[in-house]
Design a protein around this motif. Structure first.
Motif, PDB file in Angstrom:
ATOM      1  N   TYR A  65      -4.075 -12.479  17.792  1.00 44.61           N
ATOM      2  CA  TYR A  65      -4.642 -12.626  17.017  1.00 44.61           C
ATOM      3  C   TYR A  65      -6.194 -13.830  17.074  1.00 44.61           C
ATOM      4  O   TYR A  65      -5.659 -14.802  16.800  1.00 44.61           O
ATOM      5  CB  TYR A  65      -4.242 -12.522  15.298  1.00 44.61           C
ATOM      6  CG  TYR A  65      -3.309 -12.133  14.956  1.00 44.61           C
ATOM      7  CD1 TYR A  65      -3.652 -10.510  14.215  1.00 44.61           C
ATOM      8  CD2 TYR A  65      -2.511 -11.440  15.664  1.00 44.61           C
ATOM      9  CE1 TYR A  65      -3.205  -9.460  14.808  1.00 44.61           C
ATOM     10  CE2 TYR A  65      -1.260 -10.433  15.570  1.00 44.61           C
ATOM     11  CZ  TYR A  65      -1.886  -9.754  14.699  1.00 44.61           C
ATOM     12  OH  TYR A  65      -0.854  -8.715  14.508  1.00 44.61           O
ATOM     13  N   GLU A  78      -7.288 -12.504   7.146  1.00 44.41           N
ATOM     14  CA  GLU A  78      -6.510 -11.698   6.617  1.00 44.41           C
ATOM     15  C   GLU A  78      -5.441 -10.494   7.956  1.00 44.41           C
ATOM     16  O   GLU A  78      -4.827 -11.232   7.338  1.00 44.41           O
ATOM     17  CB  GLU A  78      -7.856 -10.760   6.235  1.00 44.41           C
ATOM     18  CG  GLU A  78      -7.048  -9.664   5.270  1.00 44.41           C
ATOM     19  CD  GLU A  78      -8.162  -8.653   4.210  1.00 44.41           C
ATOM     20  OE1 GLU A  78      -8.371  -7.844   4.291  1.00 44.41           O
ATOM     21  OE2 GLU A  78      -9.346  -9.493   3.751  1.00 44.41           O
ATOM     22  N   ALA A  79      -6.033 -10.656   8.959  1.00 46.97           N
ATOM     23  CA  ALA A  79      -5.342  -9.835   9.844  1.00 46.97           C
ATOM     24  C   ALA A  79      -4.938 -10.805  10.015  1.00 46.97           C
ATOM     25  O   ALA A  79      -3.159  -9.991  10.445  1.00 46.97           O
ATOM     26  CB  ALA A  79      -5.919  -9.225  10.777  1.00 46.97           C
ATOM     27  N   GLU A  96      -3.053 -12.351   8.036  1.00 45.46           N
ATOM     28  CA  GLU A  96      -2.209 -13.011   7.367  1.00 45.46           C
ATOM     29  C   GLU A  96      -1.217 -11.602   7.288  1.00 45.46           C
ATOM     30  O   GLU A  96       0.182 -11.632   6.824  1.00 45.46           O
ATOM     31  CB  GLU A  96      -2.409 -13.228   6.163  1.00 45.46           C
ATOM     32  CG  GLU A  96      -3.072 -14.721   5.628  1.00 45.46           C
ATOM     33  CD  GLU A  96      -4.216 -14.906   4.524  1.00 45.46           C
ATOM     34  OE1 GLU A  96      -4.016 -15.923   3.729  1.00 45.46           O
ATOM     35  OE2 GLU A  96      -4.596 -13.316   4.220  1.00 45.46           O
ATOM     36  N   GLU A  97      -1.952 -10.346   7.063  1.00 39.65           N
ATOM     37  CA  GLU A  97      -0.956  -9.463   7.434  1.00 39.65           C
ATOM     38  C   GLU A  97      -0.353  -9.136   8.037  1.00 39.65           C
ATOM     39  O   GLU A  97       0.852  -8.818   8.136  1.00 39.65           O
ATOM     40  CB  GLU A  97      -1.938  -7.994   7.592  1.00 39.65           C
ATOM     41  CG  GLU A  97      -2.732  -7.576   6.235  1.00 39.65           C
ATOM     42  CD  GLU A  97      -3.794  -6.503   6.546  1.00 39.65           C
ATOM     43  OE1 GLU A  97      -3.455  -6.198   7.658  1.00 39.65           O
ATOM     44  OE2 GLU A  97      -4.828  -6.525   6.321  1.00 39.65           O
ATOM     45  N   ALA A  98      -0.428  -9.891   9.815  1.00 40.38           N
ATOM     46  CA  ALA A  98       0.704  -9.627  11.153  1.00 40.38           C
ATOM     47  C   ALA A  98       2.344 -10.654  10.826  1.00 40.38           C
ATOM     48  O   ALA A  98       3.006 -10.606  11.035  1.00 40.38           O
ATOM     49  CB  ALA A  98      -0.048 -10.472  12.142  1.00 40.38           C
ATOM     50  N   HIS A 155       2.800 -11.559   7.131  1.00 41.23           N
ATOM     51  CA  HIS A 155       4.165 -10.915   6.475  1.00 41.23           C
ATOM     52  C   HIS A 155       5.049 -10.128   7.079  1.00 41.23           C
ATOM     53  O   HIS A 155       6.107  -9.437   6.552  1.00 41.23           O
ATOM     54  CB  HIS A 155       2.870 -10.263   5.449  1.00 41.23           C
ATOM     55  CG  HIS A 155       2.316 -11.084   4.325  1.00 41.23           C
ATOM     56  ND1 HIS A 155       2.664 -12.062   3.509  1.00 41.23           N
ATOM     57  CD2 HIS A 155       1.109 -11.788   4.228  1.00 41.23           C
ATOM     58  CE1 HIS A 155       2.543 -13.075   2.486  1.00 41.23           C
ATOM     59  NE2 HIS A 155       1.184 -12.781   2.946  1.00 41.23           N
ATOM     60  N   HIS A 156       4.301  -8.615   8.090  1.00 44.28           N
ATOM     61  CA  HIS A 156       4.514  -7.971   8.176  1.00 44.28           C
ATOM     62  C   HIS A 156       6.375  -8.276   8.916  1.00 44.28           C
ATOM     63  O   HIS A 156       7.172  -7.940   9.420  1.00 44.28           O
ATOM     64  CB  HIS A 156       4.302  -7.353   9.778  1.00 44.28           C
ATOM     65  CG  HIS A 156       4.602  -6.217  10.214  1.00 44.28           C
ATOM     66  ND1 HIS A 156       5.528  -5.094  10.209  1.00 44.28           N
ATOM     67  CD2 HIS A 156       5.336  -6.470  12.107  1.00 44.28           C
ATOM     68  CE1 HIS A 156       5.788  -5.048  11.055  1.00 44.28           C
ATOM     69  NE2 HIS A 156       6.199  -5.192  12.568  1.00 44.28           N
ATOM     70  N   ASP A 213       7.760 -11.147   5.893  1.00 43.02           N
ATOM     71  CA  ASP A 213       8.992 -10.462   4.999  1.00 43.02           C
ATOM     72  C   ASP A 213      10.182  -9.746   4.568  1.00 43.02           C
ATOM     73  O   ASP A 213      10.916 -10.162   3.585  1.00 43.02           O
ATOM     74  CB  ASP A 213       7.616  -9.225   3.866  1.00 43.02           C
ATOM     75  CG  ASP A 213       6.733 -10.002   3.196  1.00 43.02           C
ATOM     76  OD1 ASP A 213       7.054 -11.104   2.918  1.00 43.02           O
ATOM     77  OD2 ASP A 213       5.104  -9.473   2.755  1.00 43.02           O
TER      78      ASP A 213
END
Length: 158
Positions: A128, A139-140, A142-144, A146-147, A150
């Motif tokens: 990233y 943002e990208a 953060e999504e990774a 969380h993937h 979480d």
């Protein structure tokens, strides 16, 4: 004591942007401070750059990262010299992603930084590009995060 498996370990050279990235991801005030020792936070483990730059300390990087749920290998796109050993990422038994920082800098060389991370064993799809200063790419990332995190932080999501 908190379970470190719920934390993300940040590893990279001195001045690669680990602490600034942690501050951006945690919505903290952005202020520079040299990381002198391993610092544990609610969601992150911030490590000194010496863990990568000095082979003597690589075992400490391994010990810290083994207690985390995700490893982020941080490389600055303005850094022209690689200090990460070949396939270093395969030392760890946890998921790992790479982050290229400082993409807003005029001397940025993303291709070189991608090569450094690939040399360390990070797959291209797991790299990233971000600017902690401008927020580009955050943002990208953060999504990774969380993937991967979480399901660890909330076992009911598995």
């Amino acid at each position: 004591m908190a379970n470190n498996k719920k934390r993300v370990a940040l590893i990279g050279k001195i001045s690669s942007g680990k602490t600034t990235l942690k501050q951006r991801l945690s919505n903290e005030e952005m202020k520079y401070s040299k990381t002198q020792m391993v610092s544990y936070f609610d969601d992150f483990i911030d490590t000194p750059g010496e863990f990568i730059e000095l082979p003597f300390f690589s075992r400490q990087a391994i010990n810290i990262a083994c207690d985390a749920g995700l490893l982020i290998m941080v490389v600055s796109c303005v850094d022209s010299q690689n200090s990460i050993p070949p396939n270093f990422i395969h030392t760890f038994n946890i998921p790992a992603i790479g982050v290229i920082t400082k993409i807003d800098h005029q001397d940025c060389n993303i291709k070189r930084s991608r090569n450094f991370l690939a040399y360390a064993g990070i797959k291209p799809k797991n790299i990233y590009e971000v600017s902690s200063e401008t927020g580009a790419g955050i943002e990208a990332l953060e999504e990774a995060i969380h993937h991967y995190m979480d399901p660890i932080r909330n076992p009911n999501l598995k």
